[in-house]
Scaffold this motif. Structure first.
Motif, short mmCIF file in Angstrom:
data_model
loop_
_atom_site.label_atom_id
_atom_site.label_comp_id
_atom_site.label_asym_id
_atom_site.label_seq_id
_atom_site.Cartn_x
_atom_site.Cartn_y
_atom_site.Cartn_z
N ASP A 110 -0.87 10.85 11.02
CA ASP A 110 -0.25 9.52 10.98
C ASP A 110 -0.89 8.68 9.87
N ASP A 111 -0.09 7.80 9.28
CA ASP A 111 -0.58 6.73 8.39
C ASP A 111 -1.40 7.27 7.21
N ASP A 114 0.66 6.29 1.05
CA ASP A 114 1.05 4.96 0.59
C ASP A 114 2.55 4.89 0.32
N THR A 139 3.47 7.43 6.95
CA THR A 139 3.24 6.36 5.97
C THR A 139 2.34 5.28 6.58
N ARG A 140 1.43 4.76 5.81
CA ARG A 140 0.54 3.71 6.31
C ARG A 140 1.30 2.40 6.49
#
Length: 230
Positions: A110-111, A114, A139-140
């Protein structure tokens, strides 16, 4: 020769792309009448990769689409579920970390990224909504998505000419440059059945993406959708 059907079974789609990997980039340039390079440039500008960022390029094929992000100094991961495409890409660009992965079950935490982008690949995924959700997951917060995909021309005269080209001219052209021209019959059919710009925007919103917008390229033959993760 393998030709996927519009139910987009992953094995059939992957096998179809395996067969066209060697000449895929050349064929795209020919059948797009040279527009493919302009579309890639527009994607690179929309992603706006910066040094030190992490960019995930889905449906990256041989990695041609990944080069602008890597050249900008971003750590770029080309990901595809066609092993034929990945193998061809690794031979040409061994410096890129090619990764096998299904867009509906991405092999990343996860996350992590960018930015996540997919060019002319979302249309080939069996479960579009699941793929958009997976892109959101990896994606963050504050990160961005860019989807470049064939769409629907906005002017009726262009729409008519384009439809005639897709169904009548494209398959014969593909036969001159491609080892599996049936793949480009599937291409034409999948483009015609793909949702238009507003409907794709709503799919992005349903997946959880914020600030969704799109820009038409080449009169709407291609659309560039963007969004951010809340």
């Amino acid at each position: 020769m393998t030709r996927a059907s519009l139910d987009k079974q992953p094995h059939d789609v992957a096998a179809m792309f395996d067969q066209v990997a060697a000449k895929y980039d050349l064929t795209n340039d020919v059948i797009s009448l040279g527009q493919a390079r302009l579309w890639r440039r527009a994607v690179a500008q929309a992603v706006a990769a910066r040094p030190g960022e992490r960019v995930l390029d889905l449906a990256a094929g041989t990695g041609t689409s990944s080069l602008p992000f890597s050249d900008a100094g971003a750590y770029t991961v080309p990901c595809d579920f066609s092993t034929g495409m990945l193998g061809e890409g690794k031979q040409r660009r061994p410096f890129l970390p090619f990764t096998a992965g299904d867009a509906t079950r991405l092999p990343f935490r996860d996350d992590v990224f960018d930015a996540v982008t997919i060019s002319f690949g979302l249309r080939n995924v069996q479960d579009t909504q699941a793929a958009l959700g997976e892109m959101l997951r990896v994606t963050r917060p504050g990160g961005r998505i860019v989807v470049c995909e064939f769409s629907h021309p906005v002017l009726p005269p262009l729409r008519t000419v384009y439809t005639e080209y897709l169904m009548k001219a494209l398959p014969p052209i593909a036969r001159t440059v491609c080892s599996n021209p049936e793949a480009y019959v599937y291409l034409a059919e999948s483009i015609r059945s793909w949702p238009d710009q507003p409907r794709l925007a709503r799919r992005l919103q349903r997946a959880g993406w914020d600030a969704v917008a799109w820009r038409n390229l080449t009169g709407g033959i291609v659309a560039l959708h963007r969004g951010t993760k809340p």
